[in-house]
Design a protein around this motif. Structure first.
Motif, PDB file in Angstrom:
ATOM      1  N   GLU A  18       0.827  -1.203   0.000  1.00 15.82           N
ATOM      2  CA  GLU A  18       0.000   0.000   0.000  1.00 15.82           C
ATOM      3  C   GLU A  18       0.866   1.260   0.000  1.00 15.82           C
ATOM      4  OE1 GLU A  18      -3.525   0.471  -0.115  1.00 15.82           O
ATOM      5  OE2 GLU A  18      -3.161  -1.507  -0.961  1.00 15.82           O
ATOM      6  N   SER A  20       3.827   1.559  -1.306  1.00 20.78           N
ATOM      7  CA  SER A  20       4.362   1.692  -2.674  1.00 20.78           C
ATOM      8  C   SER A  20       3.316   2.295  -3.607  1.00 20.78           C
ATOM      9  CB  SER A  20       4.798   0.318  -3.197  1.00 20.78           C
ATOM     10  OG  SER A  20       5.832  -0.227  -2.422  1.00 20.78           O
ATOM     11  N   ARG A  21       2.080   1.839  -3.448  1.00 20.66           N
ATOM     12  CA  ARG A  21       1.001   2.341  -4.302  1.00 20.66           C
ATOM     13  C   ARG A  21       0.757   3.827  -4.059  1.00 20.66           C
ATOM     14  NH1 ARG A  21      -2.744  -1.201  -3.039  1.00 20.66           N
ATOM     15  NH2 ARG A  21      -2.080  -2.605  -4.707  1.00 20.66           N
ATOM     16  N   SER A  24       3.590   5.842  -5.591  1.00 24.47           N
ATOM     17  CA  SER A  24       3.492   5.806  -7.055  1.00 24.47           C
ATOM     18  C   SER A  24       2.415   6.763  -7.544  1.00 24.47           C
ATOM     19  CB  SER A  24       3.198   4.384  -7.532  1.00 24.47           C
ATOM     20  OG  SER A  24       4.259   3.509  -7.188  1.00 24.47           O
ATOM     21  N   GLU A  25       1.281   6.789  -6.867  1.00 22.89           N
ATOM     22  CA  GLU A  25       0.210   7.704  -7.262  1.00 22.89           C
ATOM     23  C   GLU A  25       0.647   9.152  -7.091  1.00 22.89           C
ATOM     24  OE1 GLU A  25      -3.251   6.729  -5.015  1.00 22.89           O
ATOM     25  OE2 GLU A  25      -3.567   4.797  -6.033  1.00 22.89           O
TER      26      GLU A  25
END
Length: 387
Positions: A18, A20-21, A24-25
């Motif tokens: 989560e 990392s996500r 990235s966003e």
């Protein structure tokens, strides 16, 4: 712009996947043209199975096992490399988190479930194992695990001694004739970042026993049991468990893996970076984003973000760390390889609020967005930065 995101979990808050996500966003918001490679990170402890499954496309396996107090529980492990490699966190089977504070008792707790997971993976064809030590409720020298794999520990009357740390002092003989024959074909890589010996003032019982519920009297009994077990192993099998650095990890599981299963301890983060082929995926990156829940002097002791930063430094790539909290003295971390460190908290808030998964996700995303807005303003010709 190529960005490698390799961040550890914020323990008790948000998983590495989560995190990392979210990062990235945030990068995509401010730098939509950036190439982002996300490798969820772990150091052999909590989140290792999840991170490696995500990084390698492995399969999650659920298995009923004996929990730390022998009650049945569901444990999860992973299979990678097309069925060749199993990844196991010992805490999934015998973790302290599964025992309420009032029930914690390392005299009773067992590692039997760890052996059941290994046996299950062997039955599925796995011969290579990655084992994450840490977080156990146990202090049984790994005898429970070995019993699940077919070893027998006998008392002076030839009867099996039973489970838990309390059984160690009863051991008079070791019978390995019933051990799974497939173990001879297996290779175990052990992620372990402590070097405690098996017994004594720096051993498993004295250092880790109290946090597992051991009273001072229990600590002495457990330490005597480990000492006795080591002597029996030395006398009957010729193995000096006390000479193994890390033998005391996970209540003595380190000794069982090293002595009985011919394993070697490895730095958790180095092992994980090797399996995920991080160095290869880092090639050509312009920046690396790493981090964890808190950056402090413990990070400098070899935790995941520092391992990533050191690898980045070898290739001349700046490594930026994001964390919920950052120690006032980060100069040491900078000297060890982290280019810069930033807290994702931008206003005063209670710890419970900061650790709320939704809040942590939002803070990571916002911080990454602002960081890469700055980076893009430098990388993109003046006047071309979009709002």
């Amino acid at each position: 712009m190529k960005v490698l995101v390799a961040i550890d979990s914020f323990k008790g808050s948000i998983s590495s996947i989560e995190a990392s996500r979210a990062i990235s966003e945030g990068i995509q918001e401010s730098y939509p043209d950036a190439e982002i490679i996300a490798l969820p990170l772990a150091d052999g402890g909590e989140g290792t199975v999840e991170a490696l499954l995500q990084a390698t496309g492995g399969t999650k396996i659920e298995r009923k096992v004996k929990g730390p107090l022998a009650a049945e529980k569901t444990a999860v492990y992973g299979i990678l490399d097309g069925g060749k490699t199993a990844v196991i966190e010992v805490a999934e089977a015998c973790g302290l988190a599964f025992v309420s504070p009032e029930q914690r008792n390392p005299l009773l707790a067992t590692t039997y479930g760890v052996g059941e997971l290994i046996a299950d993976a062997i039955g599925k064809g796995c011969r290579d194992f990655v084992i994450g030590l840490g977080g156990s409720a146990t202090n049984d020298g790994g005898t429970g695990m070995l019993q699940a794999l077919g070893f027998r520990f006998l008392d002076g009357s030839g009867n099996e001694t039973g489970l838990g740390g309390q059984a160690l002092k009863k051991i008079a003989g070791i019978d390995g004739s019933g051990a799974m024959p497939e173990l001879m074909e297996c290779n175990f890589r052990i992620a372990c970042d402590v070097n405690n010996v098996l017994y004594g003032p720096t051993g498993a019982a004295h250092i880790f026993g109290p946090q597992k519920g051991a009273t001072p009297e229990m600590v002495e009994e457990l330490d005597e049991g480990l000492r006795h077990f080591a002597q029996i192993v030395l006398d009957q099998l010729g193995m000096d468990l006390q000479s193994i650095a890390g033998a005391g990890a996970a209540g003595g599981l380190g000794a069982a893996f090293s002595g009985f299963l011919r394993s070697e301890m490895e730095s958790g983060i180095d092992l994980i970076m090797d399996i995920t082929d991080m160095e290869k995926k880092m090639q050509g990156a312009d920046i690396v984003i790493t981090g964890e829940g808190r950056l402090d002097d413990q990070t400098a002791m070899g935790k995941a973000p520092l391992g990533v930063a050191r690898l980045a430094a070898l290739h001349g790539i700046p490594a930026v760390a994001l964390a919920g909290a950052v120690s006032k003295d980060v100069g040491g971390l900078n000297r060890l390889g982290l280019t810069s460190c930033f807290s994702i908290i931008n206003s005063p808030m209670a710890l419970d609020e900061a650790m709320n998964p939704e809040v942590a996700y939002s803070n990571l995303r916002r911080t990454a967005s602002q960081l890469f807005r700055l980076i893009r303003s430098v990388a993109v010709p003046a006047g071309n930065l979009q709002n």
